[in-house]
Motif scaffolding. Sequence first.
Motif, PDB file in Angstrom:
ATOM      1  N   HIS A 199     103.365  56.408 -23.374  1.00 21.34           N
ATOM      2  CA  HIS A 199     104.988  56.947 -22.853  1.00 21.34           C
ATOM      3  C   HIS A 199     104.947  58.326 -23.084  1.00 21.34           C
ATOM      4  CE1 HIS A 199     105.894  52.728 -22.309  1.00 21.34           C
ATOM      5  NE2 HIS A 199     105.833  52.353 -23.324  1.00 21.34           N
ATOM      6  N   VAL A 200     105.478  59.107 -22.065  1.00 22.27           N
ATOM      7  CA  VAL A 200     105.628  60.554 -22.343  1.00 22.27           C
ATOM      8  C   VAL A 200     107.217  60.834 -21.795  1.00 22.27           C
ATOM      9  CG1 VAL A 200     104.670  62.890 -21.194  1.00 22.27           C
ATOM     10  CG2 VAL A 200     102.962  60.893 -21.567  1.00 22.27           C
ATOM     11  N   VAL A 201     107.484  61.619 -22.705  1.00 18.22           N
ATOM     12  CA  VAL A 201     108.948  62.161 -22.260  1.00 18.22           C
ATOM     13  C   VAL A 201     108.612  63.592 -21.515  1.00 18.22           C
ATOM     14  CG1 VAL A 201     111.160  63.124 -23.135  1.00 18.22           C
ATOM     15  CG2 VAL A 201     109.875  61.160 -24.370  1.00 18.22           C
ATOM     16  N   LEU A 202     109.231  63.542 -20.602  1.00 11.71           N
ATOM     17  CA  LEU A 202     109.128  64.644 -19.291  1.00 11.71           C
ATOM     18  C   LEU A 202     110.467  65.337 -19.650  1.00 11.71           C
ATOM     19  CD1 LEU A 202     107.570  62.890 -16.360  1.00 11.71           C
ATOM     20  CD2 LEU A 202     106.263  64.170 -18.083  1.00 11.71           C
ATOM     21  N   GLU A 203     110.449  66.607 -20.065  1.00 10.63           N
ATOM     22  CA  GLU A 203     111.550  67.644 -20.144  1.00 10.63           C
ATOM     23  C   GLU A 203     111.812  68.424 -18.884  1.00 10.63           C
ATOM     24  OE1 GLU A 203     111.541  69.507 -23.805  1.00 10.63           O
ATOM     25  OE2 GLU A 203     111.006  67.771 -25.016  1.00 10.63           O
ATOM     26  N   GLN A 204     112.917  68.759 -18.557  1.00 11.74           N
ATOM     27  CA  GLN A 204     113.238  69.480 -17.307  1.00 11.74           C
ATOM     28  C   GLN A 204     113.049  71.075 -17.909  1.00 11.74           C
ATOM     29  OE1 GLN A 204     117.234  69.236 -16.007  1.00 11.74           O
ATOM     30  NE2 GLN A 204     116.741  69.515 -13.922  1.00 11.74           N
ATOM     31  N   VAL A 205     112.086  71.629 -16.800  1.00 15.68           N
ATOM     32  CA  VAL A 205     111.825  73.048 -16.928  1.00 15.68           C
ATOM     33  C   VAL A 205     112.748  73.891 -15.723  1.00 15.68           C
ATOM     34  CG1 VAL A 205     109.688  72.741 -18.084  1.00 15.68           C
ATOM     35  CG2 VAL A 205     109.745  72.774 -15.493  1.00 15.68           C
ATOM     36  N   SER A 206     112.894  73.124 -14.657  1.00 15.36           N
ATOM     37  CA  SER A 206     113.857  73.571 -13.728  1.00 15.36           C
ATOM     38  C   SER A 206     114.506  72.494 -13.046  1.00 15.36           C
ATOM     39  CB  SER A 206     113.095  74.628 -12.831  1.00 15.36           C
ATOM     40  OG  SER A 206     112.117  73.931 -12.021  1.00 15.36           O
ATOM     41  N   ILE A 207     115.325  72.721 -11.903  1.00 19.14           N
ATOM     42  CA  ILE A 207     115.823  71.795 -11.557  1.00 19.14           C
ATOM     43  C   ILE A 207     114.964  70.921 -10.393  1.00 19.14           C
ATOM     44  CG2 ILE A 207     117.758  71.084  -9.500  1.00 19.14           C
ATOM     45  CD1 ILE A 207     119.387  73.403 -10.504  1.00 19.14           C
ATOM     46  N   GLY A 208     114.794  69.697 -10.866  1.00 11.99           N
ATOM     47  CA  GLY A 208     113.741  68.807 -10.198  1.00 11.99           C
ATOM     48  C   GLY A 208     112.466  68.816 -10.636  1.00 11.99           C
ATOM     49  N   ARG A 209     112.136  69.757 -11.581  1.00 14.05           N
ATOM     50  CA  ARG A 209     110.728  69.826 -11.994  1.00 14.05           C
ATOM     51  C   ARG A 209     110.579  69.545 -13.635  1.00 14.05           C
ATOM     52  NH1 ARG A 209     105.912  73.894 -10.724  1.00 14.05           N
ATOM     53  NH2 ARG A 209     106.053  72.476  -9.010  1.00 14.05           N
ATOM     54  N   TYR A 210     110.024  68.697 -13.867  1.00 14.00           N
ATOM     55  CA  TYR A 210     109.638  68.235 -15.473  1.00 14.00           C
ATOM     56  C   TYR A 210     108.259  68.171 -15.879  1.00 14.00           C
ATOM     57  CZ  TYR A 210     114.078  65.960 -14.432  1.00 14.00           C
ATOM     58  OH  TYR A 210     115.655  65.739 -14.247  1.00 14.00           O
ATOM     59  N   ARG A 211     107.889  68.453 -17.059  1.00 16.88           N
ATOM     60  CA  ARG A 211     106.679  68.741 -17.898  1.00 16.88           C
ATOM     61  C   ARG A 211     106.441  67.921 -19.177  1.00 16.88           C
ATOM     62  NH1 ARG A 211     105.320  74.451 -17.189  1.00 16.88           N
ATOM     63  NH2 ARG A 211     104.424  73.405 -15.194  1.00 16.88           N
ATOM     64  N   GLY A 212     105.413  67.581 -19.440  1.00 20.05           N
ATOM     65  CA  GLY A 212     105.344  66.665 -20.593  1.00 20.05           C
ATOM     66  C   GLY A 212     103.775  66.804 -20.899  1.00 20.05           C
ATOM     67  N   GLN A 213     103.599  66.291 -22.002  1.00 23.88           N
ATOM     68  CA  GLN A 213     102.172  66.312 -22.584  1.00 23.88           C
ATOM     69  C   GLN A 213     101.672  64.879 -23.100  1.00 23.88           C
ATOM     70  OE1 GLN A 213     100.434  69.182 -23.671  1.00 23.88           O
ATOM     71  NE2 GLN A 213      99.022  68.097 -24.074  1.00 23.88           N
TER      72      GLN A 213
END
Length: 185
Positions: free
Chosen positions: A123-137
Amino acid sequence: MVKRKVQQTANNNSDAPAPWYREPWFWLVMAPLVLVVITSFIMVSIAVRHSDDVVSDTYYKESRLYHYSAEQDQHARELNMAGVLLFSPEDKVVTLDLRGDIDYPEKLLLSLSHPVEADLDDHVVLEQVSIGRYRGQVHVPLQHRWYLQVSPELNPEEFRNAQWRLKGEINFDLGNGVPLKPAVQ
């Protein structure tokens, strides 16, 4: 005369049957049976240790029937939701480009389910980097095939309570990107 009796006794002892474990017929009959018992124990232990894992979705058991809950997928279709996941195998970073008629949450949960080994699920928590774009490890090796699910519920145990979800499937042997969409009934 004493010598003759001792010699007769020795001759009588040599005619006595050999112990059971020295009889070739005993081993001819028992060896296959012992081999089958040992092989059976080995096979049972392998089957118990390496049994198939159950891959579950939003199913619940009632009596002997399984019912599928599709409210999350229906709600995602009503919100015109879709997304694209891009994986970077070198640094194990995943990027999600999400679109839809929603207020974008600060965090999303990406569930990676291995089709065979539940021990590899992540399970990866994706954090918002801009509106509509998410990033995670990502913490698992990015190879072979995986089932993917994105939802706004951050607790993996409570994903059935999420308002919507997007699903997809990726085979890293074929590429590093995959579209996500609501499941089709």
